[in-house]
Design an enzyme around this catalytic site. Structure first.
Site, short mmCIF file in Angstrom:
data_model
loop_
_atom_site.label_atom_id
_atom_site.label_comp_id
_atom_site.label_asym_id
_atom_site.label_seq_id
_atom_site.Cartn_x
_atom_site.Cartn_y
_atom_site.Cartn_z
N LYS A 22 10.43 7.30 -17.92
CA LYS A 22 11.78 7.82 -18.15
C LYS A 22 12.04 8.00 -19.65
CE LYS A 22 14.95 6.37 -15.41
NZ LYS A 22 15.86 5.48 -14.71
N ARG A 92 18.96 1.32 -18.34
CA ARG A 92 18.12 1.61 -17.16
C ARG A 92 16.68 1.18 -17.41
NH1 ARG A 92 20.67 6.41 -14.44
NH2 ARG A 92 22.29 7.05 -15.89
N GLY A 101 14.06 2.89 -7.65
CA GLY A 101 14.97 1.89 -7.11
C GLY A 101 14.44 0.47 -7.09
N MET A 103 13.60 -1.46 -9.70
CA MET A 103 14.13 -2.32 -10.76
C MET A 103 15.60 -1.96 -10.99
SD MET A 103 10.87 -2.51 -13.22
CE MET A 103 10.75 -0.77 -13.28
N ARG A 333 11.42 13.98 -13.97
CA ARG A 333 10.08 13.42 -13.74
C ARG A 333 9.39 14.31 -12.72
NH1 ARG A 333 12.58 8.12 -10.85
NH2 ARG A 333 13.68 9.22 -9.22
N HIS A 451 17.49 6.47 -0.82
CA HIS A 451 16.40 5.52 -1.02
C HIS A 451 15.36 5.62 0.10
CE1 HIS A 451 14.50 1.52 -0.58
NE2 HIS A 451 14.38 1.66 -1.89
N SER A 760 -31.53 6.66 2.82
CA SER A 760 -30.07 6.65 2.98
C SER A 760 -29.62 5.21 2.84
CB SER A 760 -29.69 7.20 4.36
OG SER A 760 -28.29 7.14 4.51
N CYS A 827 -24.71 6.21 3.64
CA CYS A 827 -24.08 6.35 4.96
C CYS A 827 -23.24 5.15 5.36
CB CYS A 827 -25.12 6.67 6.03
SG CYS A 827 -26.30 5.34 6.26
N TYR A 847 -25.94 13.13 -1.25
CA TYR A 847 -24.82 13.32 -0.32
C TYR A 847 -24.21 11.99 0.07
CZ TYR A 847 -27.91 11.95 3.53
OH TYR A 847 -28.76 11.25 4.35
#
Ligand code: PEP
Ligand code: MG
Length: 868
Positions: A22, A92, A101, A103, A333, A451, A760, A827, A847
Site C-alpha cells: 500500500k 492503515r 482485512g 490487519m 493494487r 470481505h 525414470s 514419475c 520430462y
C-alpha cells in the site's frame, strides 16, 4: 540510523519490501501526479523492530513520528493538535503482500472532546460526531480489543430509545452517545486518549501488533507469505466520504474480477466512509450510477483508473473517496481475481500489447489452472431443481455441504470428515479459519467487494454474497427463506457462478475445456523444454491425460490392472498355485486380460510414448486378509481355508516396502514378468499389423544392482524375441529401462546406464528410502514437523532438493557420462509440483510425469521454469 519513515513523495513502487504494497503504491501514485491525500509510511522494519523489542518505539520511532506529523502539518497547512484548521489522519496497515482485512485500520485519528466541537463548526454537527463516534469504536476495537459489536449495541439501544437514526441526533444526543462509548472504555479499565499524538502512537503500535494476530497468521500460512516481513503503517490525511450528499466512497476493479471482461466493476456509497462498503452493512450502488450522480468525479475517476492500469500493466483494485465533489484516490493494487478472470485478463493484456506472451505465462500461477478444472453442477440434474434463493455470484465453482453458521462449527464438522457450507449475515476477518475449510461461503448481506467475496475469490472457494432473501439467525442456528427454515446440518448446494442456492445435494462434473486456457497453454508449450507426460493406466485416465495435452505416458502401473474381481482371483490362483499346471492356467488367463488391456491402451495413446512398468508391489497385497474373504477364496480354489490361511501367513513380510517386491519378484518369479512382456508384445505386434507405429517402453522397478537389471533384461529380451518369432514379425524398436528409486541406484547410475535404455526417477520410493520415512505413515508426524519448523514441506509433495534432489542430480550426471543422450524422466508425485519442476529443469531432466488432472498446471510450470 536507517530511515524509519518515508513521505509519499520520497518512496517509489520499487520499495515494496520496506514500505509495504500500500505504501509503495501511494508513493507511486503521488509520483504519477494522481490526487492522493498527503501522508507518510512507517517502514516494515520498524514493525519487526518493535515486535522484537517494544522499547524501540519510545527510544527511536516516537521522535520520528512527531517530525513526520509536523511535516504533514506544513504540507497540508493544517494542524493535528490545535483546534483550528483541523487535520485528521488515518492509520492503515500495509504488508508487502496484500492481506485484505487481516490487519487493522483506524480512521479519523486526531478528534477529541474539544476538537470535535471545532470540527463541527468547520463541517457540521452530525458529520463531526459521526467521525468521532467511529474513531472511538475503531480505536476501542483495535487498540484495546473491545469488540466493535459492543459499541453497535450501545448505538442501537439509543436509536431505539430515541426512536430515531443516529444521523438525526442533535448535538446533546451525540455527546450522550460519545459518553456511553467512553464508559465502555472505562468498564474495560482503559481510557480513550484525548491527546491526538497519543492516539497516533497507540494506533501505530496496535497496527504493528496486528501483524501477529491469529487471522493474519492463518492467512499467511494459507498463502505461503513469510512471517518475518512485518507490516508498514501508512498515516494519511483524512478526506471525508461521509461529509454530505456530494461525497462518497467506493471500491472499483478496472476489469471484472469474476470473469475478466474489460469493463469497470465496482460499487460506491454516497455519504459514507470506506469501511461501510467493505463491511457490507449498506448495500452499495454499481459504479456506473456515479456518472449521473457526480459526473465530474466519475469522469476524473475514469481518467485516473485508465492511467493506473496502463502504468501497472495489470487490472487494478482502486479505493477512492469523493469529498464535496472532489475525487481522491486512496489506494490501488493489482486486483485479486478468479482463475477464469486471471486468464482472460492476461490474454487481453497481451492482445492489447501491454504485456508480452512470456509475461502472460509468468503472470498465471499453476495453482490458478487447477481452479479452472474445478467441478460445476451437472446441468441435467440442475434443470430438475429450482433455486430457493439467489444472491451475487461472488466466486465461481459448485459445492454441496451441510450448513453451519460459525467458523468454529465449520472446523468441528470438517474434522469429522463432513463437507460444510458456511452461511452468515456477513463474514469478518475473524472467520478466516472457518472459511478455509468450507466448500462454499454464503452471506445474506454485502456486495461483490465484501470481505466474504474478496477472500473466497482469493482462495478459489465458491461464494455467494448479498443473498438478501435469507434471514440468517446465527445464534438460533436457522436460516429463513420464504417458507423454508433450514437448520444446522441441512444439505444445500451452492453455485458461485450464478449466485443460486439449492436444497439438497446436486452432483458435480468437471468443466469443458476453456479456450483461454488452451491459448495460454499453447504459448507455454512453445517455450517449454521439459515435456509433460501422465501417470495413467485406465483408458479413461489415458484419454483425460491426452485431452489435457500429455505428450505421452510416463508411468502405467500394471499392478492397477490386476485388481478387478476376475483378475485378482487369477492372480491369487497364481500366487497360491500347488503345481505347474495351475500356474500355467492362471498365467494364461492373466495373459489374455493383460493383452486386451495393453491393446486398448496402446491404441488410445497411438504414436505417443508409453512407459509400462512391470509388476511392483509385494505379492501379499493381492491376497485377502479377513476370515470370510479367505473362506470364499478357499471355496473358489477348492481348498481348505486353513491351508490358504497358512500360505498367506507365509507370504507376510516384516517390512514389505523393503521386501519381496519390484525386480526382486521378477528375479524370483520370472514367469510373471515374462507373461507381462508377452502380453505387451502380442498387442503391440497386432497394432503394428494394423498400421500403427509403436515403440513399447518397458520399465523394471526397484533396481539397486546392475546384475539385477542385466538378469531381468536378458530374460525379457529372450521372451520378446520369441514373441516376434511366434508372430513371424520382423522386430521393431522397443526399449527396456529402469526406475531409479533407491539411493544405491543413484550412486551406481553410470553402471546402470550401460544396460538401460532410459531412466525414470520414482521419487516416491526414492524419498521414502532416502529419508527412511514410510510414505504411507508420514501423515502421523509431518504436521508436527511443520509446526516445530523441523521441515517446511512434505518431501513427498515438494522435492527435497538438498537431499533427494542431490541424489537425482548425481545420478543424471553419472548416467549422461555413460550415455550422453539418455532419456530421463520423473514419475513420482513431485513430477507435478511447480517448485520441483523448476529444479528438474535446472538439472537437465527430459520430462516429468504426473496424474492427468495435474497436466495443465504442469505444462504451465515447465514453461515458467524456462522463463525464470
Ligand atoms: C515412485 O516410487 O515414485 C513411483 C512412481 O512408483 P510407485 O509410486 O508406484 O511406487
Ligand atoms: Mg515406486
Amino acid at each position: 540510523m536507517e530511515k524509519l519513515i518515508y513521505t509519499f513523495d520520497e518512496g517509489r513502487s520499487g520499495n515494496k519490501e520496506l514500505l509495504g504494497g500500500k505504501g509503495a503504491n501511494l508513493a507511486e501514485m503521488t509520483h504519477l501526479g494522481l490526487p492522493v491525500p498527503e501522508g507518510f509510511t512507517i517502514t516494515t522494519e520498524c514493525c519487526m523492530n518493535y515486535l522484537a523489542d517494544a522499547s524501540f518505539f519510545e527510544k527511536q520511532l516516537k521522535a520520528e513520528v512527531l517530525k513526520a506529523i509536523q511535516n504533514l502539518e506544513s504540507e497540508t497547512g493544517k494542524s493535528f493538535t490545535s483546534t483550528e484548521n483541523i487535520l485528521l489522519v488515518s492509520v492503515r496497515s500495509g504488508a508487502v503482500f496484500s492481506m485484505p482485512g487481516m490487519m487493522d485500520t483506524i480512521l479519523n485519528l486526531g478528534l477529541n472532546d474539544h476538537r470535535v466541537q471545532d470540527f463541527a463548526k468547520l463541517t457540521n454537527v452530525n458529520f463531526a460526531y459521526d467521525c468521532y463516534r467511529r474513531l472511538l469504536q475503531m480505536f476501542g476495537d483495535v487498540v484495546y480489543g473491545i469488540h466493535k459489536e459492543q459499541f453497535n449495541v450501545l448505538l442501537h439501544q439509543m436509536e431505539k430509545r430515541l426512536n430515531k437514526k443516529v444521523t438525526d441526533f442533535n448535538e446533546a444526543e451525540h455527546v450522550e452517545l460519545i459518553e456511553s462509548y467512553k464508559n465502555l472504555f472505562s468498564k474495560n479499565k482503559v481510557a480513550f486518549p484525548q491527546d491526538p499524538m497519543e492516539q497516533l502512537f497507540e494506533a501505530t503500535k496496535a497496527v504493528f501488533k496486528s501483524w501477529n494476530n491469529q487471522r493474519a497468521k492463518v492467512y499467511r500460512d494459507l498463502h505461503n507469505i513469510p512471517h518475518h516481513l512485518g507490516t508498514a503503517v501508512n498515516v494519511q490525511s483524512m478526506v471525508f466520504g461521509n461529509s454530505g450528499e456530494e461525497s462518497g466512497t467506493g471500491v472499483v476493479f478496472t476489469r471484472n474480477p469474476s470473469v475478466g471482461d474489460n469493463k469497470l466493476f465496482g460499487e460506491f456509497l454516497i455519504n459514507a466512509q470506506g469501511e461501510d462498503v467493505v463491511a457490507g452493512i449498506r448495500t452499495p450502488e454499481p459504479i456506473e450510477s456515479l456518472q449521473t450522480i457526480l459526473p465530474e468525479a466519475y469522469n476524473d475517476f475514469i481518467k485516473h483508473s485508465h492511467k493506473l492500469e496502463q502504468h501497472y500493466k495489470d487490472m487494478q483494485d482502486i479505493e477512492f473517496t469523493i469529498e464535496n465533489g472532489k475525487l481522491y484516490i486512496l489506494q490501488t493494487r493489482n486486483g485479486k481475481r478468479t482463475a477464469k478472470a486471471t486468464l482472460k485478463i492476461v490474454l487481453d493484456l497481451a492482445a492489447e500489447g501491454l504485456i508480452s506472451k512470456e509475461e502472460a505465462i509468468m503472470r498465471v500461477s499453476p495453482e490458478v489452472i487447477d481452479q479452472l478444472i474445478h467441478p460445476v453442477f451437472d446441468t441435467e440434474k440442475l434443470t430438475a431443481v429450482d433455486a430457493f434463493a439467489t444472491g451475487l455470484p461472488a466466486s465461481p465453482g459448485a459445492a454441496t455441504g451441510s450448513i453451519v453458521f460459525t467458523a468454529d462449527k465449520a472446523k468441528e464438522y470438517t474434522a469429522l470428515g463432513k463437507k460444510v457450507i458456511l452461511v452468515r449475515q456477513e463474514t469478518s476477518p475473524e472467520d478466516i479459519e472457518g472459511m478455509v475449510v468450507s466448500e462454499a461461503i454464503v452471506t445474506s448481506r454485502g456486495g461483490m467487494t465484501s470481505h466474504a467475496a474478496v477472500v473466497a475469490r482469493g482462495m478459489g472457494t465458491c461464494c455467494v454474497t448479498g443473498c438478501e432473501a435469507l434471514t440468517v439467525n446465527e445464534s438460533a442456528k436457522t436460516v429463513l427463506c420464504g417458507n423454508h427454515t433450514l437448520t444446522e446440518g441441512d444439505m444445500i448446494s451452492v453455485d458461485g457462478s450464478t449466485g443460486s442456492l439449492y436444497l439438497g445435494e446436486i452432483p458435480t462434473i468437471v468443466p469443458e475445456n476453456d479456450q483461454s486456457l488452451q491459448q495460454l497453454l499453447t504459448w507455454a508449450d512453445e517455450c517449454a523444454e521439459l515435456k509433460v507426460r501422465a501417470n495413467a493406466e485406465t483408458l479413461q485416465d489415458l484419454q483425460t491425460a491426452i485431452d489435457f495435452g500429455a505428450t505421452g505416458i510416463g508411468l502405467a502401473r500394471t499392478e492397477h490392472m490386476f485388481f478387478g474381481e476376475e483378475r485378482v482371483l487369477e492372480m491369487r490362483r497364481l500366487i497360491l498355485a500347488k503345481d505347474e499346471e495351475e500356474v500355467q492356467a492362471a498365467l494364461n488367463k492373466l495373459l489374455s486380460f493383460q493383452q486386451e488391456d495393453f491393446y486398448q491402451m496402446l491404441k488410445t495413446v497411438q504414436d505417443k510414448p508409453m512407459v509400462i512398468r512391470l509388476l511392483d508391489p509385494p505379492m501379499h497385497e493381492f491376497l485377502p486378509h479377513d476370515a470370510n474373504e479367505i473362506k470364499s477364496l478357499a471355496d473358489q480354489l477348492n481348498r481348505y481355508p486353513s491351508a490358504v490361511e497358512k500360505q498367506i501367513e507365509k507370504l507376510q513380510e516384516t517390512n514389505p516396502m523393503l521386501g519381496h517386491r519390484g525386480c526382486r519378484l521378477g528375479i524370483t518369479e520370472p514367469l510373471i514378468y515374462q507373461m507381462q512382456v508377452k502380453a505387451i508384445f502380442n498387442s503391440a505386434i497386432q497394432l503394428a499389423k494394423e498400421g500403427l507405429t509403436i515403440c513399447p517402453e518397458i520399465m523394471v522397478p526397484l533396481i539397486s544392482e546392475k546384475a539385477e537389471l542385466d538378469y531381468v533384461k536378458s530374460f525379457l529380451t529372450e521372451t520378446i524375441e520369441a514373441t516376434f518369432k511366434e508372430h513371424q514379425m520382423e522386430p521393431f524398436p522397443y526399449e527396456i529401462g529402469t526406475m531409479i528409486e533407491l539411493p544405491r541406484a543413484c550412486i551406481i547410475a553410470d553402471q546402470l546406464a550401460e544396460n538401460a535404455d532410459f531412466f525414470s526417477f520414482g521419487t516416491n520410493d526414492l524419498t521414502q528410502m532416502t529419508f527412511g520415512f514410510s510414505r504411507d505413515d508420514i501423515g502421523k508426524f509431518i504436521n508436527t514437523y511443520k509446526e516445530k519448523q523441523i521441515m517446511q514441506q512434505d518431501p513427498f509433495q515438494v522435492l527435497d532438493q538438498s537431499g533427494v534432489g542431490e541424489l537425482i542430480k548425481l545420478a543424471v550426471d553419472k548416467a549422461r557420462q555413460t550415455k550422453e543422450n539418455m532419456m530421463i524422466g520423473i514419475c513420482g508425485e513431485v513430477g507435478g509440483n511447480t517448485e520441483s519442476i523448476a529444479f528438474f529443469q535446472q538439472i537437465g531432466i527430459d520430462y516429468v510425469s504426473c496424474s492427468p488432472y495435474r497436466i495443465p498446471a504442469a505444462r504451465l510450470a515447465v514453461a515458467q521454469a524456462v522463463l525464470k
